[in-house]
Scaffold this active site. Structure first.
Site, PDB file in Angstrom:
ATOM      1  NE  ARG A 182     -10.855  -5.627 -33.219  1.00 51.87           N
ATOM      2  CZ  ARG A 182     -11.988  -5.529 -32.516  1.00 51.87           C
ATOM      3  NH1 ARG A 182     -11.974  -5.737 -31.216  1.00 51.87           N
ATOM      4  NH2 ARG A 182     -13.126  -5.235 -33.100  1.00 51.87           N
ATOM      5  CE  LYS A 236     -19.651  -3.149 -28.001  1.00 48.28           C
ATOM      6  NZ  LYS A 236     -18.951  -2.052 -28.707  1.00 48.28           N
ATOM      7  NE  ARG A 295     -21.802  -5.549 -33.686  1.00 49.53           N
ATOM      8  CZ  ARG A 295     -20.771  -5.654 -32.851  1.00 49.53           C
ATOM      9  NH1 ARG A 295     -20.834  -6.411 -31.801  1.00 49.53           N
ATOM     10  NH2 ARG A 295     -19.697  -4.971 -33.094  1.00 49.53           N
ATOM     11  NE  ARG A 331     -15.498  -2.052 -36.014  1.00 46.58           N
ATOM     12  CZ  ARG A 331     -14.500  -1.921 -35.141  1.00 46.58           C
ATOM     13  NH1 ARG A 331     -13.336  -1.454 -35.540  1.00 46.58           N
ATOM     14  NH2 ARG A 331     -14.681  -2.248 -33.888  1.00 46.58           N
ATOM     15  NE  ARG A 367      -9.750  -2.187 -30.469  1.00 47.12           N
ATOM     16  CZ  ARG A 367     -11.033  -2.478 -30.559  1.00 47.12           C
ATOM     17  NH1 ARG A 367     -11.716  -2.790 -29.470  1.00 47.12           N
ATOM     18  NH2 ARG A 367     -11.634  -2.436 -31.721  1.00 47.12           N
TER      19      ARG A 367
END
Ligand code: AP5
Length: 217
Positions: free
Chosen positions: A160, A13, A88, A171, A127
């Protein structure tokens, strides 16, 4: 154009939001980015959000909705915006609809980035983000020239806190429980467009922009 980007954690996203917002000439508004900026500067909002984020949980609706209401009141969002990571939950979606209706407007389209869980896990675990300029890299799919250093600004790359395996699993679970129902919500409004978000970043951008054409994008 008033647009929402939805999809599981790590669907791409944030990556796509940059390109699509530039194409549409609207501001990109990411609730995750706003929370992370508040965490980094140690504001009360950041302190409150951090414990939810680190646990892979959603920040409570009332906190998030108030924050988005304030952001959408800024001048740059008056003629359009791209929301990344908000809404969300169904209560966030109904609050957004009401907020926009009060302003005499509404959402044009909701783009869903569709990716399977195993691909999402590969994307999140690899990531890396630059401490200097915030650019997002991937150790396998988009590696910098020098390991752990940003090509754009030379900053140090970090992982992160919420991209650790246990938090990723949580998540995904929270996404399925709280966020996936938005597909039905926006599907019923005739605003949902699903995009295959696998393959090279540029191909996904092209599909997304194609998907927006019939909505005036
Ligand atoms: P947030 O930052 O919104 O996290 P998220 O939705 O889990 O999304 P991510 O940022 O993890 O992933 P992304 O889809 O943007 O993927 P990206 O482009 O980086 O939120 C974080 C937390 O804040 C939440 O858990 C919650 O606690 C809180 N929060 C935020 N909004 C909230 C709300 N509305 N309500 C309550 N709480 C909220 O890509 C991922 C990786 O894949 C990158 O390395 C990238 O380089 C790579 N990649 C991207 N596209 C491709 C491709 N096509 N092929 C290969 N690799 C790719």
């Amino acid at each position: 154009m008033r647009l929402v980007l939805v999809g599981p954690p790590g669907a791409g996203k944030g990556t796509q939001a940059e390109f699509i917002a530039a194409h549409l000439a609207v501001p990109k508004i990411s609730t995750g980015d706003i929370f992370r900026a508040n965490v980094a500067s140690g504001t009360p909002l950041g302190q409150q959000a951090k414990r939810y984020m680190d646990a892979g949980q959603l920040v409570p609706d009332e906190v998030t909705i108030d924050m988005v209401r304030d952001r959408l009141a800024e001048a740059d969002a008056a003629d359009g915006f791209l929301l990344d990571g908000f809404p969300r939950t169904v209560p966030q979606a109904t609050a957004l609809d009401k907020l926009l209706a009060d302003l005499g407007t509404g959402l044009d389209v909701v783009l869903e980035l569709v990716v399977e869980d195993d691909e999402v896990i590969r994307r999140l675990s690899g990531r890396r983000t630059c401490r200097g300029c915030g650019k997002v890299w991937h150790v396998e799919f988009d590696p910098p020239n020098v390991e752990e250093l940003c090509d754009r600004c030379g900053g140090e790359l970090f992982q992160r806190d919420d991209d650790k395996p246990d938090t990723i699993a949580e998540r995904l679970r929270v996404y399925g429980r709280d966020t996936a129902p938005l597909n039905q919500y926006y599907g019923a409004q005739g605003k949902l467009v699903g995009i295959d978000a696998t393959g090279p970043v540029e191909d996904v951008t092209e599909r997304a922009i194609d998907g927006l054409r019939s909505y005036g994008g």
